[in-house]
Scaffold this active site. Sequence first.
Site, PDB file in Angstrom:
ATOM      1  N   ASP A  54       0.865  -1.178   0.000  1.00 36.05           N
ATOM      2  CA  ASP A  54       0.000   0.000   0.000  1.00 36.05           C
ATOM      3  C   ASP A  54       0.904   1.231   0.000  1.00 36.05           C
ATOM      4  OD1 ASP A  54      -1.709   2.191   0.862  1.00 36.05           O
ATOM      5  OD2 ASP A  54      -3.146   0.660   1.474  1.00 36.05           O
ATOM      6  N   ILE A  55       0.675   2.144  -0.917  1.00 39.95           N
ATOM      7  CA  ILE A  55       1.512   3.344  -1.052  1.00 39.95           C
ATOM      8  C   ILE A  55       1.262   4.337   0.092  1.00 39.95           C
ATOM      9  CG2 ILE A  55       0.026   4.731  -2.540  1.00 39.95           C
ATOM     10  CD1 ILE A  55       3.758   4.129  -3.133  1.00 39.95           C
TER      11      ILE A  55
ATOM     12  N   HIS B  95     -10.618  -5.309  -2.984  1.00 39.26           N
ATOM     13  CA  HIS B  95      -9.250  -5.467  -2.501  1.00 39.26           C
ATOM     14  C   HIS B  95      -9.239  -5.807  -1.022  1.00 39.26           C
ATOM     15  CE1 HIS B  95     -10.227  -1.167  -2.105  1.00 39.26           C
ATOM     16  NE2 HIS B  95      -9.341  -1.097  -1.113  1.00 39.26           N
TER      17      HIS B  95
ATOM     18  N   HIS C 203      -6.782  -5.748   2.487  1.00 38.23           N
ATOM     19  CA  HIS C 203      -5.604  -5.198   3.165  1.00 38.23           C
ATOM     20  C   HIS C 203      -5.065  -6.270   4.110  1.00 38.23           C
ATOM     21  CE1 HIS C 203      -6.457  -0.841   2.284  1.00 38.23           C
ATOM     22  NE2 HIS C 203      -7.685  -1.313   2.171  1.00 38.23           N
TER      23      HIS C 203
END
Length: 132
Positions: free
Chosen positions: A28-29, A92, A94
Amino acid sequence: MTIFTKIIKGEIPSYKIAENEHFYAFLDIFPLVLGHTLIVPKVEVDKFFDTPDNYLAEWLLFAKPIARALEAAFPCNRVGISVVGLEVPHAHMHLIPINSMDDMNFSRSKLKLSPEEFTGVQEKIMTILKGY
């Protein structure tokens, strides 16, 4: 086309952790903690539970060795899973190394890492992942 599809296609750079024919995992950016990883299906589906049935079980099996690598790379009590899906209309998951519930608080400040720090995190996870 979502930003995640562009990442999967290589149109936007990412810090890839793993990939197979159905899934793509990358850092994750805007991580909550070091090692915060996203896993997205290569099929573009907005909502998690609209994902094709055959993907759902496979998704967790794809995530399992990544979660183990995250636990080994970043000392934590466990790896938490979050499926929120409000930020990007592409299902998505995490994976977040956590020591407390607050480690998964998406409203808190995100880490700001340099490209070198992201590369270091990526290499650490991928080195451990090779053992699984």
